[in-house]
Design a protein around this motif. Structure first.
Motif, PDB file in Angstrom:
ATOM      1  N   VAL A 117      -8.762   6.280   5.747  1.00  0.00           N
ATOM      2  CA  VAL A 117      -7.865   7.033   5.806  1.00  0.00           C
ATOM      3  C   VAL A 117      -6.020   6.977   5.732  1.00  0.00           C
ATOM      4  CG1 VAL A 117      -6.598   9.237   7.153  1.00  0.00           C
ATOM      5  CG2 VAL A 117      -9.387   9.475   7.120  1.00  0.00           C
ATOM      6  N   ALA A 118      -6.307   5.617   6.549  1.00  0.00           N
ATOM      7  CA  ALA A 118      -4.700   4.961   6.632  1.00  0.00           C
ATOM      8  C   ALA A 118      -4.759   4.404   5.475  1.00  0.00           C
ATOM      9  CB  ALA A 118      -4.656   4.207   7.701  1.00  0.00           C
ATOM     10  N   PHE A 119      -6.081   3.842   4.683  1.00  0.00           N
ATOM     11  CA  PHE A 119      -5.320   3.041   3.940  1.00  0.00           C
ATOM     12  C   PHE A 119      -5.375   3.285   2.071  1.00  0.00           C
ATOM     13  CE2 PHE A 119      -5.870  -0.443   6.459  1.00  0.00           C
ATOM     14  CZ  PHE A 119      -4.753  -1.564   6.278  1.00  0.00           C
ATOM     15  N   VAL A 171       3.238  -1.732  -0.406  1.00  0.00           N
ATOM     16  CA  VAL A 171       3.026  -2.922  -0.129  1.00  0.00           C
ATOM     17  C   VAL A 171       4.055  -2.891   1.807  1.00  0.00           C
ATOM     18  CG1 VAL A 171       4.398  -5.142   0.470  1.00  0.00           C
ATOM     19  CG2 VAL A 171       3.635  -4.222  -1.796  1.00  0.00           C
ATOM     20  N   PHE A 172       4.744  -2.455   1.578  1.00  0.00           N
ATOM     21  CA  PHE A 172       5.497  -2.004   2.749  1.00  0.00           C
ATOM     22  C   PHE A 172       4.136  -0.939   4.059  1.00  0.00           C
ATOM     23  CE2 PHE A 172       8.279   0.566   6.162  1.00  0.00           C
ATOM     24  CZ  PHE A 172       8.918  -0.955   6.666  1.00  0.00           C
ATOM     25  N   ASN A 173       3.581  -0.761   3.358  1.00  0.00           N
ATOM     26  CA  ASN A 173       3.134   0.616   4.464  1.00  0.00           C
ATOM     27  C   ASN A 173       1.556  -0.277   4.950  1.00  0.00           C
ATOM     28  OD1 ASN A 173       2.978   3.768   5.063  1.00  0.00           O
ATOM     29  ND2 ASN A 173       4.564   3.080   2.921  1.00  0.00           N
ATOM     30  N   VAL A 174       1.623  -1.164   4.186  1.00  0.00           N
ATOM     31  CA  VAL A 174       0.518  -2.034   4.464  1.00  0.00           C
ATOM     32  C   VAL A 174       0.623  -3.409   6.112  1.00  0.00           C
ATOM     33  CG1 VAL A 174      -1.148  -1.345   2.606  1.00  0.00           C
ATOM     34  CG2 VAL A 174       0.494  -3.660   2.750  1.00  0.00           C
ATOM     35  N   LEU A 175       1.724  -3.354   6.158  1.00  0.00           N
ATOM     36  CA  LEU A 175       2.334  -4.281   6.912  1.00  0.00           C
ATOM     37  C   LEU A 175       1.461  -3.922   8.643  1.00  0.00           C
ATOM     38  CD1 LEU A 175       5.883  -4.412   6.381  1.00  0.00           C
ATOM     39  CD2 LEU A 175       4.293  -5.957   6.072  1.00  0.00           C
ATOM     40  N   PRO A 179       4.305   2.362  13.172  1.00  0.00           N
ATOM     41  CA  PRO A 179       3.604   3.129  12.479  1.00  0.00           C
ATOM     42  C   PRO A 179       3.738   3.841  10.947  1.00  0.00           C
ATOM     43  CG  PRO A 179       6.058   3.576  12.563  1.00  0.00           C
ATOM     44  CD  PRO A 179       5.934   2.516  13.006  1.00  0.00           C
ATOM     45  N   LEU A 180       3.487   2.242  10.083  1.00  0.00           N
ATOM     46  CA  LEU A 180       3.804   2.170   9.097  1.00  0.00           C
ATOM     47  C   LEU A 180       1.453   2.128   9.125  1.00  0.00           C
ATOM     48  CD1 LEU A 180       5.267  -0.985   7.921  1.00  0.00           C
ATOM     49  CD2 LEU A 180       5.769   1.495   7.547  1.00  0.00           C
ATOM     50  N   ASP A 181       0.803   2.703   7.694  1.00  0.00           N
ATOM     51  CA  ASP A 181      -0.554   2.305   7.509  1.00  0.00           C
ATOM     52  C   ASP A 181      -1.076   1.159   8.018  1.00  0.00           C
ATOM     53  OD1 ASP A 181      -0.215   4.781   7.345  1.00  0.00           O
ATOM     54  OD2 ASP A 181      -0.237   4.300   4.730  1.00  0.00           O
ATOM     55  N   GLY A 182      -1.102   0.166   7.721  1.00  0.00           N
ATOM     56  CA  GLY A 182      -1.100  -0.932   7.744  1.00  0.00           C
ATOM     57  C   GLY A 182      -1.562  -1.202   9.777  1.00  0.00           C
TER      58      GLY A 182
END
Length: 391
Positions: A117-119, A171-175, A179-182
């Motif tokens: 769900v996150a990725f 890219v930013f959200n996979v860090l 609270p980032l998706d990563g």
């Protein structure tokens, strides 16, 4: 995306743009701020690059904001679709100043499902970037080396913006930090290793804080090391973004820490031992009971045996001796709401949920036989949950 009944409407959070399978999509009021900032920053830059645009440069800058909004919307819809795939209730999608967030029920989550769900969001942005690249290949710039019209130049510019915006969002959200998706990757690894989602969330929250420090150091400190100064606009954006990320990481850590403490919180362990007396007794009888139990609070029970009131020590001590035999115990007691008592075995989320339904600030505690054994204060429960001392 299906429209909401009655069309676009206003909620306290912002405008409801529509809904997807019953999940409202809300454009938060704060989005208009970021749209305005985008127009103010990029409008003049576009005027310098394309003088013939005139005031139209601000419309193109607004198109920047709309493309970013669309990219964030697809990102959040991907989260919602993935959550729906696992049967998780999805409450709302909010598009706001910071990008957006999808609110859904995590109670049925597993490490693997949470990761999917996150990725789903970042993957959707990478797909959009790829589609943008295909569109770019079909534009005149890619087909000829000659000059292009102003309209074509603007189309190429917006396509490039769309591609890079989605790449950056992805890219930013996979860090690897909340609270980032990563951050869900860190959470899932620790969750799988320890069997505790809360411990995973705490670890991912700390990873998020480390990411904030690294971002600030790279963007702001490196220029000084090189003998230059960071751009003012960049500095402002990074400081605001870092603040948002830090607050999100801290909220994740705090929430998970509270959930970790909940199982150890029981009514019996937090309650002060108490004694009980009938509502029908007199103040004189209460004085006798107080002589036997000098420090325990006294809880009065009614004819049905259920807790009904708590004796006020100040009032009890100031009844004239000559009136003690005729003054009813209820005259020196504060009433409890109906049902303001909990089993001594009540614990964790069950205890918190139960107490939240009552307006009282104190509750009688009873054992399995229904006998009053203690008095529990709301302040003590809150202190145990938050880990903070009673003020």
């Amino acid at each position: 995306m299906s429209g909401s009944a009655g069309g676009t409407k206003t909620r306290r959070e912002g405008l409801v743009l529509g809904s997807v399978r019953g999940t409202p999509i809300i454009l938060a009021n704060s989005w208009f701020l970021i749209a305005a900032v985008t127009v103010v920053i990029f409008g003049p830059q576009l005027q310098n690059i394309y003088p013939s645009l005139g005031a139209g440069a601000y419309l193109v800058a607004f198109a920047y904001a709309l493309l970013l909004l669309f990219s964030v919307l697809i990102h959040e819809l991907a989260h919602a679709v993935a959550a729906k795939m696992y049967g998780w209730p999805t409450h709302k999608i909010v598009l706001n100043l910071w990008g957006g967030h999808t609110e859904f029920d995590f109670s049925k989550a597993t490490p693997g499902k949470a990761l999917v769900v996150a990725f789903a969001g970042p993957i959707a942005n990478f797909v959009l970037a790829g589609l943008g690249w295909l569109v770019k290949l079909g534009l005149p710039e890619a087909a000829t080396a000659g000059p292009v019209s102003l309209g074509t130049a603007i189309a190429i510019l917006l396509t490039n913006i769309f591609i890079w915006a989605n790449l950056l969002i992805g890219v930013f959200n996979v860090l690897p930090g909340l609270p980032l998706d990563g951050g869900r990757l860190v959470e899932s690894i620790v969750w799988k290793a320890t069997g505790s989602q809360e411990k995973g969330t705490v670890a991912a929250g700390w990873a998020g804080r480390i990411i904030v420090v690294v971002i600030v150091a790279v963007v702001l400190a490196v220029p000084y090391i090189r003998g230059t100064q960071p751009d003012l606009t960049t500095t402002l954006i990074v400081v605001v973004l870092a603040g948002f990320l830090w607050m999100g990481a801290s909220a994740s850590i705090k929430g998970a820490s509270i959930r970790l403490r909940l199982p150890a919180i029981t009514a019996g362990s937090l309650a002060v031992p108490a004694v009980s007396a009938s509502q029908q007794c007199t103040v004189a009888q209460l004085w006798t009971l107080r002589g036997e139990y000098p420090s325990e609070p006294i809880v009065l029970f009614g004819a049905d045996g259920r807790p009904a009131a708590v004796v006020d020590e100040h009032a009890l001590a100031h009844v004239p001796p000559e009136a003690a035999g005729t003054t009813p115990a209820t005259a020196v007691a504060r009433s409890l709401s109906g049902g303001a008592y909990v089993p001594d075995t009540a614990a964790g989320a069950e205890l918190v949920s139960y107490l939240a339904q009552l307006p009282d600030t104190e509750y009688a505690v009873i054992n399995r036989d229904g006998k009053i054994t203690g008095l529990l204060s709301q302040a003590k429960v809150v202190a145990a949950i938050t880990g903070k001392p009673i003020s």
